[in-house]
Write an enzyme that holds these catalytic residues in place. Sequence first.
Site, short mmCIF file in Angstrom:
data_model
loop_
_atom_site.label_atom_id
_atom_site.label_comp_id
_atom_site.label_asym_id
_atom_site.label_seq_id
_atom_site.Cartn_x
_atom_site.Cartn_y
_atom_site.Cartn_z
N ASP A 236 0.87 -1.18 0.00
CA ASP A 236 0.00 0.00 0.00
C ASP A 236 0.91 1.23 0.00
O ASP A 236 2.13 1.13 0.14
CB ASP A 236 -0.97 -0.01 1.20
CG ASP A 236 -2.20 0.84 0.91
OD1 ASP A 236 -2.17 1.64 -0.05
OD2 ASP A 236 -3.20 0.73 1.63
C1 BGC Z 1 -4.99 3.29 -0.15
C2 BGC Z 1 -5.03 2.27 -1.25
C3 BGC Z 1 -4.86 2.95 -2.59
C4 BGC Z 1 -3.54 3.71 -2.57
C5 BGC Z 1 -3.23 4.38 -3.88
C6 BGC Z 1 -3.79 4.21 -0.25
O1 BGC Z 1 -3.89 5.28 0.63
O2 BGC Z 1 -5.01 2.63 1.10
O3 BGC Z 1 -6.23 1.55 -1.20
O4 BGC Z 1 -4.89 2.01 -3.62
O5 BGC Z 1 -3.62 4.69 -1.56
O6 BGC Z 1 -4.06 5.43 -4.14
#
Ligand code: BGC
Length: 742
Positions: free
Chosen positions: A281
């Site tokens: 993540d």
């Molecule tokens: C989120 C993810 C997301 C990523 C990219 C993160 O803050 O938890 O679900 O895919 O950002 O935008």
Amino acid sequence: MILLYFAMYSIPNMAQNNSIAQKVDSLLQLMTLEEKVGQMNQYNGFWDVTGPVPENGNAAMKYEHLKKGWVGSMLNVTGVKNVRKLQQLVVEESRLGIPLLFGQDVIHGYKTLSPIPLAEAASWDMAAIEMSARIAAEEASAVGINWTFAPMVDISRDARWGRVMEGGGEDPYLGMHIARARVKGFQGDDLSKNNTIAACAKHFAGYGFVESGKEYNTVDIGTSTLYNTVLTPFKAAVDAGVKTIMNGFNVLNGVPVTGDFRLQREILKEKWGFDGFVISDWASIGELVPHGFAEDLAQAAEIAAKAGSDMDMESSAYVTQLVELVKTGRVNESLVDDAARRILTVKYELGLFDDPYRYCNEKREKEELNRKEHHAAALEMAKKSIVLLKNEGHLLPIKKDQPKIAVIGELANDNNSPLGSWRLSSDNNSAVTVLEGLKKFSGNITYARGPKIFDPNTNFLDEISPNLTDESGLSEAVALAKTSDIVLMVLGEHGFQSGEARSRTKLGLPGLQLKLLQEVYKVNKNVVLVLLNGRPLTLEWEAKNIPAILETWQLGSQAGNAIAAALFGEINPSGKLPMTFPRNVGQIPIYYNHFSTGRPTLEPNVFWSHYSDVQNEPLFPFGFGLSYTTFAYSDLQIDSSDQNNIKVEVTITNTGDWAGEEVVQLYIHDKVASIVRPVKELKGFQKINLAPKASQKVEFHLTEKELGFYNNAYEFVVEPGTFDIMVGTSSQSGLHGSFTLN
Ligand code: BGC
């Protein structure tokens, strides 16, 4: 284009008849360690791709890394022009010209927005959900995106957590079906087509169980919940061929999941045989340091790589540390090879080595976005997602000829909130408002805003905004209600009150909305509460007093049209709640498939499992939803003569005057087992459509798959004994029976 690409491409052994595995192997042999590590690196975009912008300090470095082939993927770069430019930079200027993956969070549509995922889950309609993901892929792939960070398949029992809007609700069985449908929708049958994109099931695993619903918080759950609830939809996504998995921010039972070897290597890759790749993540590899799991970025990279996180989103941990870690023997190069192999394989499967510009087609970009057919499908999906929670005295549907229909509430005239959270590339303020939708059905509508509920200047901390105690607008709304035949109160959360980092401890109607509702109700009892929200709310007073309640969530681009169609009876609501609605926040976590205690019901003795200030039952249970018609269940038959295939039959009759759809739900209870089993578990559902007075027999089959469970050693077991069955209209009411497994 293809010829040109091969002309400058320096990799041999690209013969068409070689398998992807052979091609990847030959390519890997040509790659330096730096280039292999580069494949494991993902950067965020957001800068002018004609060159680095000075105010973004990292941009110059990222640009250089792209040219060196030290970047495997970009996120948040969209638009054919931008994608093409970056792809060209890498393909033409890096040594091997390995094309990039372009990812984005396409969560419920790209331009044309479908309902938020939690709302779609309320449809219990897998074909519609698959179609919604298909359309999202059609549009995203037309602007250069070849990978979406969806579906989010985190099960959650806690409406305080803002991200429940992004998932399929509280139930693993429903979640499993939704995961499959979405993966199929995004990826289609052939990933190499230019309108299919790689999906990403996230967040592996347990994120939906953050303590007290607080964002990014710790997760501490037992093996039974992990194996039988949390992992179920992930396994379904893997079985459906999902190409990527994202880990998460949370600690699970003491280990940050990004660094969790058992989850990523042992369970996902070894036990399940997942052959795609795992992405971290956002910066979650770097976050191993503040978690107290790694000393520094180097150790964080070491732990994550060993644990099986293949690609690093925005930590720069791999690109800055991994080469050295391999050279000093802390990380075995075979792990880098494995990660790079997985990533390159997906690139081949997407067809990027045949044509790196496969997703860069200006014509498609012009034609695909906001197509009429996409909006028509989004409207259908929105209609299916609406849940009728209460309809006393058949107040709904509204009769069109009522002379005076009042519409009250800021959200009724809001063209942004219905789009919900996670709509990165859609156009702001582009939803059909409730008011616009209603006016297409009746000329007798008058609107009053009431007090403001949303102050954009407060950075969404609106509960503490001074402006939201301003009662102006209240008296005008009450005066309108007083002189109207029926009042539609459009209340709830604004579009960014749920979503990532939008945890709340109070789940009542925000701001002055409850007061507004109560004041209106004093002067007019014909009130319909139309809810727009991204999560279950606590609505005890509302449910007790307001005669009609329609849950419309955040329904996307076509919200107003769908809501008006339901209110005026053009459609008959058929949605069922994918998540329990609590009476108050103190009941959370509250979910239907809980275990029994040793003291489930000793009433009126005080020493049984209960609260002394609120009943145990939720306000609205999982699976609940009314219709303008009524359905009767009869003739439950259970045939267990074939022990490998228990047959359950039931007859449903439409006993009302409206045609309508019903979601017939089957629950089991494994009465005695080696580890305790939930009091109820959804194990089958079918959505049927019945004309007034018509009947239909519905058949379910229970096999080992439905009757077994994972024990604490993560072995799937089916144990003999008695199973109770309930088939009904929600998790709380239905016909009961039982059978024995020998
Ligand atoms: C989120 C993810 C997301 C990523 C990219 C993160 O803050 O938890 O679900 O895919 O950002 O935008």
